[in-house]
Design a protein around this motif. Structure first.
Motif, PDB file in Angstrom:
ATOM      1  N   PHE A 101       0.874  -1.187   0.097  1.00 20.95           N
ATOM      2  CA  PHE A 101      -0.052  -0.001  -0.173  1.00 20.95           C
ATOM      3  C   PHE A 101       0.918   1.206  -0.069  1.00 20.95           C
ATOM      4  CE2 PHE A 101      -2.614   3.444   2.483  1.00 20.95           C
ATOM      5  CZ  PHE A 101      -3.290   3.329   1.477  1.00 20.95           C
ATOM      6  N   ASN A 102       0.906   2.171  -1.014  1.00 19.44           N
ATOM      7  CA  ASN A 102       1.422   3.271  -1.254  1.00 19.44           C
ATOM      8  C   ASN A 102       3.171   3.119  -1.274  1.00 19.44           C
ATOM      9  OD1 ASN A 102      -0.536   4.989  -1.513  1.00 19.44           O
ATOM     10  ND2 ASN A 102      -0.638   5.639   0.521  1.00 19.44           N
ATOM     11  N   GLY A 103       3.543   1.732  -1.784  1.00 15.19           N
ATOM     12  CA  GLY A 103       4.785   1.604  -1.927  1.00 15.19           C
ATOM     13  C   GLY A 103       5.351   0.946  -0.610  1.00 15.19           C
ATOM     14  N   LYS A 104       4.585   0.648   0.333  1.00  8.79           N
ATOM     15  CA  LYS A 104       5.307   0.052   1.747  1.00  8.79           C
ATOM     16  C   LYS A 104       4.422  -1.237   2.000  1.00  8.79           C
ATOM     17  CE  LYS A 104       6.284   4.480   3.725  1.00  8.79           C
ATOM     18  NZ  LYS A 104       5.599   5.593   4.060  1.00  8.79           N
ATOM     19  N   TYR A 106       1.834  -3.369   4.555  1.00  8.98           N
ATOM     20  CA  TYR A 106       0.907  -2.893   5.277  1.00  8.98           C
ATOM     21  C   TYR A 106       0.239  -4.296   5.747  1.00  8.98           C
ATOM     22  CZ  TYR A 106      -3.378  -1.340   7.308  1.00  8.98           C
ATOM     23  OH  TYR A 106      -4.735  -1.058   7.913  1.00  8.98           O
ATOM     24  N   LYS A 148      -8.426   0.213   2.246  1.00 14.73           N
ATOM     25  CA  LYS A 148      -7.047   0.573   1.390  1.00 14.73           C
ATOM     26  C   LYS A 148      -7.495   0.286  -0.115  1.00 14.73           C
ATOM     27  CE  LYS A 148      -4.836   1.388   5.060  1.00 14.73           C
ATOM     28  NZ  LYS A 148      -4.995   2.658   5.853  1.00 14.73           N
ATOM     29  N   PHE A 149      -6.887   0.960  -0.880  1.00 12.44           N
ATOM     30  CA  PHE A 149      -6.895   0.901  -2.428  1.00 12.44           C
ATOM     31  C   PHE A 149      -6.838  -0.568  -2.729  1.00 12.44           C
ATOM     32  CE2 PHE A 149      -5.032   0.988  -6.570  1.00 12.44           C
ATOM     33  CZ  PHE A 149      -6.162   1.610  -7.232  1.00 12.44           C
ATOM     34  N   GLN A 151      -8.015  -3.112  -1.660  1.00 13.68           N
ATOM     35  CA  GLN A 151      -7.733  -4.118  -0.517  1.00 13.68           C
ATOM     36  C   GLN A 151      -7.986  -5.538  -0.499  1.00 13.68           C
ATOM     37  OE1 GLN A 151      -8.351  -2.500   3.343  1.00 13.68           O
ATOM     38  NE2 GLN A 151      -8.062  -4.484   4.344  1.00 13.68           N
TER      39      GLN A 151
END
Length: 192
Positions: A101-104, A106, A148-149, A151
């Motif tokens: 999520f967002n390059g990290k 999660y 989350k996007f 998800q």
């Protein structure tokens, strides 16, 4: 003082959860404004990605949007996954899995997940989904308090059962019931 307006819609497959865009790359996309003559200032509460369908709330009230987007409101999805999902995979989903999520990395929060005993009563889809000649599929219910996007799609892929079709069927106490893709219902309030 203007009176706020609220809508419950069944977002069809291949529609974006937004209104018209000036982005030239999105000129051939479908937007929510094609479904109804919504008042100015209408916004989607949360999103469903282009390849997902189902229940979506729209409002002209930002405070209502903030409350529903908070983690106080459950969202339930039916996901058709590739393969016959195992009890172990369902248990992993319930406990939380690691997704990007967002390059990290999660770790998703614990959630409710179970395998559906029968095919859900969803409308026919225009989405091309492979048939059983290419192996079995199964349906699960996933209920989240976060969003989350992409998800649910990322979660099912993380346990080895990628999502083929995804429909949001409940937000809080509001069910999709017999709504059909493209249906729009104006309501006095969104949640009881």
């Amino acid at each position: 003082m203007c009176k706020h307006r609220h809508f419950i819609i069944y977002k069809p497959y291949r529609f974006l959860s937004q209104f018209k865009s000036n982005d030239s790359k999105q000129q051939k996309k479908h937007f929510l404004g094609e479904l109804h003559d919504f008042p100015e200032g209408t916004m989607a509460i949360g999103r469903l990605d282009e390849k997902s369908e189902g229940l979506l709330f729209l409002t002209t009230n930002g405070q209502t949007s903030d409350f529903i987007n908070s983690q106080k409101v459950e969202k339930e999805y039916y996901a058709q996954v590739n393969g016959d999902i195992t009890p172990e995979a369902i248990e992993q989903l319930k406990q939380g899995v690691e997704i990007g999520f967002n390059g990290k990395k999660y770790k998703t929060k614990p959630c409710k997940v179970f395998k559906l005993g029968a095919l859900p009563e969803l409308p026919e889809t225009t989405q091309k989904i492979r048939d059983d000649r290419h192996g079995p599929t199964s349906w699960i219910s996933v209920t989240l308090n976060e969003g989350k996007f992409r998800q649910v799609r990322k979660m099912t892929s993380a346990v080895g059962f990628p999502t083929l079709r995804l429909a949001r069927v409940r937000i809080g106490d509001v069910l999709i019931d017999s709504m059909q893709p493209g249906d729009v219902i104006e309501v006095s309030k969104l949640l009881r």
